[in-house]
Scaffold this motif. Structure first.
Motif, PDB file in Angstrom:
ATOM      1  N   TYR A 298      62.829 -44.490  50.918  1.00 18.76           N
ATOM      2  CA  TYR A 298      62.218 -45.525  50.064  1.00 18.76           C
ATOM      3  C   TYR A 298      61.029 -44.956  49.292  1.00 18.76           C
ATOM      4  O   TYR A 298      60.868 -45.225  48.094  1.00 18.76           O
ATOM      5  N   LYS A 299      60.208 -44.141  49.960  1.00 19.83           N
ATOM      6  CA  LYS A 299      59.067 -43.524  49.275  1.00 19.83           C
ATOM      7  C   LYS A 299      59.535 -42.592  48.160  1.00 19.83           C
ATOM      8  O   LYS A 299      58.956 -42.557  47.069  1.00 19.83           O
ATOM      9  N   VAL A 300      60.597 -41.842  48.431  1.00 18.98           N
ATOM     10  CA  VAL A 300      61.156 -40.950  47.412  1.00 18.98           C
ATOM     11  C   VAL A 300      61.642 -41.751  46.218  1.00 18.98           C
ATOM     12  O   VAL A 300      61.364 -41.410  45.053  1.00 18.98           O
ATOM     13  N   LEU A 301      62.351 -42.839  46.478  1.00 16.83           N
ATOM     14  CA  LEU A 301      62.867 -43.656  45.387  1.00 16.83           C
ATOM     15  C   LEU A 301      61.743 -44.304  44.591  1.00 16.83           C
ATOM     16  O   LEU A 301      61.829 -44.396  43.358  1.00 16.83           O
ATOM     17  N   CYS A 302      60.702 -44.747  45.267  1.00 18.32           N
ATOM     18  CA  CYS A 302      59.532 -45.302  44.560  1.00 18.32           C
ATOM     19  C   CYS A 302      58.974 -44.284  43.571  1.00 18.32           C
ATOM     20  O   CYS A 302      58.644 -44.622  42.417  1.00 18.32           O
ATOM     21  N   ASN A 303      58.882 -43.043  44.002  1.00 23.16           N
ATOM     22  CA  ASN A 303      58.380 -41.974  43.134  1.00 23.16           C
ATOM     23  C   ASN A 303      59.308 -41.757  41.944  1.00 23.16           C
ATOM     24  O   ASN A 303      58.865 -41.619  40.799  1.00 23.16           O
ATOM     25  N   TRP A 304      60.604 -41.753  42.194  1.00 19.00           N
ATOM     26  CA  TRP A 304      61.575 -41.542  41.119  1.00 19.00           C
ATOM     27  C   TRP A 304      61.513 -42.661  40.080  1.00 19.00           C
ATOM     28  O   TRP A 304      61.511 -42.401  38.873  1.00 19.00           O
ATOM     29  N   ILE A 305      61.458 -43.900  40.545  1.00 26.52           N
ATOM     30  CA  ILE A 305      61.438 -45.039  39.619  1.00 26.52           C
ATOM     31  C   ILE A 305      60.160 -45.025  38.791  1.00 26.52           C
ATOM     32  O   ILE A 305      60.172 -45.279  37.577  1.00 26.52           O
ATOM     33  N   THR A 306      59.040 -44.706  39.434  1.00 29.64           N
ATOM     34  CA  THR A 306      57.761 -44.638  38.714  1.00 29.64           C
ATOM     35  C   THR A 306      57.796 -43.562  37.639  1.00 29.64           C
ATOM     36  O   THR A 306      57.340 -43.773  36.507  1.00 29.64           O
ATOM     37  N   ARG A 307      58.351 -42.410  37.972  1.00 26.83           N
ATOM     38  CA  ARG A 307      58.464 -41.329  36.985  1.00 26.83           C
ATOM     39  C   ARG A 307      59.419 -41.706  35.862  1.00 26.83           C
ATOM     40  O   ARG A 307      59.175 -41.409  34.697  1.00 26.83           O
ATOM     41  N   LEU A 308      60.509 -42.352  36.225  1.00 29.28           N
ATOM     42  CA  LEU A 308      61.507 -42.710  35.220  1.00 29.28           C
ATOM     43  C   LEU A 308      60.951 -43.676  34.181  1.00 29.28           C
ATOM     44  O   LEU A 308      61.349 -43.645  33.010  1.00 29.28           O
ATOM     45  N   ALA A 309      60.018 -44.530  34.599  1.00 30.87           N
ATOM     46  CA  ALA A 309      59.438 -45.500  33.671  1.00 30.87           C
ATOM     47  C   ALA A 309      58.742 -44.830  32.497  1.00 30.87           C
ATOM     48  O   ALA A 309      58.635 -45.407  31.408  1.00 30.87           O
TER      49      ALA A 309
ATOM     50  N   GLY B 137      67.373 -59.632  52.379  1.00 29.03           N
ATOM     51  CA  GLY B 137      66.301 -59.660  53.369  1.00 29.03           C
ATOM     52  C   GLY B 137      65.043 -58.924  52.949  1.00 29.03           C
ATOM     53  O   GLY B 137      64.163 -58.681  53.771  1.00 29.03           O
ATOM     54  N   SER B 138      64.939 -58.575  51.656  1.00 29.77           N
ATOM     55  CA  SER B 138      63.803 -57.804  51.166  1.00 29.77           C
ATOM     56  C   SER B 138      62.809 -58.692  50.420  1.00 29.77           C
ATOM     57  O   SER B 138      63.104 -59.837  50.089  1.00 29.77           O
ATOM     58  N   ASP B 139      61.643 -58.136  50.132  1.00 26.73           N
ATOM     59  CA  ASP B 139      60.586 -58.833  49.395  1.00 26.73           C
ATOM     60  C   ASP B 139      60.565 -58.284  47.974  1.00 26.73           C
ATOM     61  O   ASP B 139      60.073 -57.185  47.726  1.00 26.73           O
ATOM     62  N   LEU B 140      61.093 -59.043  47.030  1.00 24.22           N
ATOM     63  CA  LEU B 140      61.226 -58.560  45.664  1.00 24.22           C
ATOM     64  C   LEU B 140      59.867 -58.256  45.029  1.00 24.22           C
ATOM     65  O   LEU B 140      59.719 -57.250  44.321  1.00 24.22           O
ATOM     66  N   GLU B 141      58.886 -59.099  45.271  1.00 22.22           N
ATOM     67  CA  GLU B 141      57.575 -58.875  44.663  1.00 22.22           C
ATOM     68  C   GLU B 141      56.921 -57.608  45.196  1.00 22.22           C
ATOM     69  O   GLU B 141      56.272 -56.865  44.455  1.00 22.22           O
ATOM     70  N   GLN B 142      57.101 -57.342  46.485  1.00 19.59           N
ATOM     71  CA  GLN B 142      56.572 -56.107  47.056  1.00 19.59           C
ATOM     72  C   GLN B 142      57.266 -54.899  46.448  1.00 19.59           C
ATOM     73  O   GLN B 142      56.631 -53.880  46.122  1.00 19.59           O
TER      74      GLN B 142
ATOM     75  N   ARG C 126      58.671 -54.754  43.500  1.00 23.39           N
ATOM     76  CA  ARG C 126      58.190 -54.627  42.116  1.00 23.39           C
ATOM     77  C   ARG C 126      56.858 -53.871  42.072  1.00 23.39           C
ATOM     78  O   ARG C 126      56.650 -52.986  41.238  1.00 23.39           O
ATOM     79  N   ASP C 127      55.970 -54.213  42.989  1.00 24.51           N
ATOM     80  CA  ASP C 127      54.669 -53.520  43.057  1.00 24.51           C
ATOM     81  C   ASP C 127      54.850 -52.054  43.434  1.00 24.51           C
ATOM     82  O   ASP C 127      54.221 -51.157  42.846  1.00 24.51           O
ATOM     83  N   ASP C 128      55.708 -51.793  44.423  1.00 24.24           N
ATOM     84  CA  ASP C 128      55.927 -50.423  44.892  1.00 24.24           C
ATOM     85  C   ASP C 128      56.522 -49.538  43.798  1.00 24.24           C
ATOM     86  O   ASP C 128      56.267 -48.332  43.751  1.00 24.24           O
ATOM     87  N   PHE C 129      57.326 -50.150  42.917  1.00 24.16           N
ATOM     88  CA  PHE C 129      57.983 -49.400  41.852  1.00 24.16           C
ATOM     89  C   PHE C 129      57.177 -49.373  40.558  1.00 24.16           C
ATOM     90  O   PHE C 129      57.657 -48.911  39.526  1.00 24.16           O
ATOM     91  N   GLY C 130      55.950 -49.875  40.620  1.00 24.89           N
ATOM     92  CA  GLY C 130      55.084 -49.801  39.447  1.00 24.89           C
ATOM     93  C   GLY C 130      55.331 -50.873  38.418  1.00 24.89           C
ATOM     94  O   GLY C 130      54.918 -50.728  37.254  1.00 24.89           O
TER      95      GLY C 130
END
Length: 419
Positions: free
Chosen positions: A201-212, A227-232, A234-238
């Motif tokens: 998940y941390k790796v994917l957060c980094n990838w999505i942030t860079r991709l933006a 079962g996930s928190d969409l707002e969290q 969204r924040d994690d992905f920048g």
């Protein structure tokens, strides 16, 4: 007198469509059906409907006690929605609890053999996986799911651009630590599994942030697990922008079919991408195979995204086509896939129901039933007035299914299969 079968699912966004198709076939056979969710809706439907058979997504000690206290002889048919667990983690409690069922409906030969090795009591019947039937009949698919044009209008997505669907399967990371400790202690979760999910998940957060900040002409559609928190997330992905969209509602099938590419971590929905001939890739698939006793579909997958450059290349250019023909042996052995699983399931349910006495007496557990009915009506009001964001009852948004809506869905399928 028609026999009655209650067909239960946990999440609106997962198996309800397959259950509607099963119900349509049963209605054609002269059986009366009702669709239900678990929890308070199950209690209400047991009281009102008094079914001759209960078709349930899995059996736990609580479910077994709940059903048996109200009717000790009605057969419990376990569809076991997490069925691949029996192949790679047969000691898991959810597998052991399956022994409480009267029947287990197995997806394929491998599952059936394993269930029969583990249990003597439940009768195991191979039916295939009804969840995938719509991929074999375009007319059924069109009844159940919106088109790309419909999704484009509903969510404001540019139809001319490539859509890259990212199905996030990280629900564990949004559970309280006490719940995770309980799952680990119970044997449902290994610490290594949790650690790998957290690091991925941390790796994917980094990838999505860079991709933006990188230039590309695709639209990323982020669709989290219920079962996930969409707002969290969204924040994690920048946060989002025009090229990164976050989608809350709806089932996965229409997104998989209409997407140009598909990315997930270890979700079984990758099978659906093969059935729809949508190029797919798994995030750090090689790491999962190396570090864990990987689930069969993870081992079967061909494309692993292990670095940002590989991720970016897949988003921009796509990957190797993975069609159902290339995975035919896997699909046939594990899922018995030929588009007839829902009909086979309905036939077996009908046979089981036909053996039951017509007159049944359901007992009431007054205090528990009263509480569950109060929760049922509270959820109904919350859903009707769009107050799902409050979510005081601990279930994902819109986890409510009205009898009227489910009846409409079943009737539309009856009209199709009856022609």
């Amino acid at each position: 007198m028609k026999k009655r079968i209650l067909i239960v699912e946990q999440h609106v966004r997962r198996g309800v469509d397959a259950n509607a198709l099963i119900a349509a076939y049963l209605e054609e056979m002269g059986v009366k059906t009702r669709l239900s969710l678990t929890g308070s809706q199950l209690c209400r439907n047991l009281i009102d409907f008094e079914p001759h058979v209960v078709y349930y997504p899995w059996v736990t000690p609580y479910v077994y006690r709940f059903l048996r206290e109200r009717q000790p002889t009605v057969p419990i048919v376990n569809s076991f929605q997490e069925q691949n667990t029996v192949l790679h983690q047969p000691d898991a409690p959810m597998v052991k609890w399956a022994g409480k069922s009267d029947y287990i409906f197995a997806w394929g030969d491998a599952h059936k053999r394993k269930f029969e090795d583990l249990f003597e009591r439940p009768t195991t019947i191979k039916t295939g996986n009804p969840r995938f039937d719509a991929y074999f009949d375009e007319s059924i698919y069109e009844i159940l799911y919106p088109s790309r044009t419909d999704l484009s209008v509903q969510y404001g997505l540019p139809p001319e651009k490539d859509w890259v669907l990212i199905a996030l399967d990280f629900p564990l990371l949004f559970q309280p630590r006490a719940r995770l400790d309980e799952l680990i202690e119970r044997g449902d979760l290994a610490e290594k599994q949790l650690e790998l999910a957290q690091s991925t998940y941390k790796v994917l957060c980094n990838w999505i942030t860079r991709l933006a900040s990188d230039r590309h002409d695709s639209v990323l559609i982020i669709r989290p697990h219920p079962g996930s928190d969409l707002e969290q997330i969204r924040d994690d992905f920048g946060g989002g922008n025009n090229s990164i969209r976050f989608i809350k509602g709806g089932g996965l099938p229409p997104w998989i079919v209409t997407a140009d590419r598909y990315v997930t971590r270890a979700s079984t929905s990758v099978v659906e991408s093969w059935l729809s001939d949508t190029p797919s890739a798994l995030i750090r698939r090689d790491e999962h195979v190396k570090e864990l006793d990987a689930r069969p579909h993870v081992t079967e997958a061909r494309t692993s995204l292990n670095s940002y450059s590989e991720f970016l290349d897949f988003v921009v250019n796509g990957g190797v086509d993975e069609s159902r023909n290339e995975h035919y042996e896997f699909l046939e052995s594990l899922h018995c896939l030929n588009g007839c699983s829902a009909r086979r399931t309905a036939q077996k349910l009908n046979q089981i129901a036909s053996k039951q006495k017509e007159k049944l007496e359901y007992s009431r557990v007054l205090s528990e039933d009263t509480l569950e009915i109060i929760k049922f009506h509270a959820k109904k009001v919350i859903n009707k007035y769009g107050l799902n964001g409050i979510n005081p009852l601990g279930r994902p948004n819109k986890e409510f299914m009205s009898i009227k809506e489910s009846r409409r869905r079943v009737n539309s399928l009856i009209n199709k299969i009856g022609n």
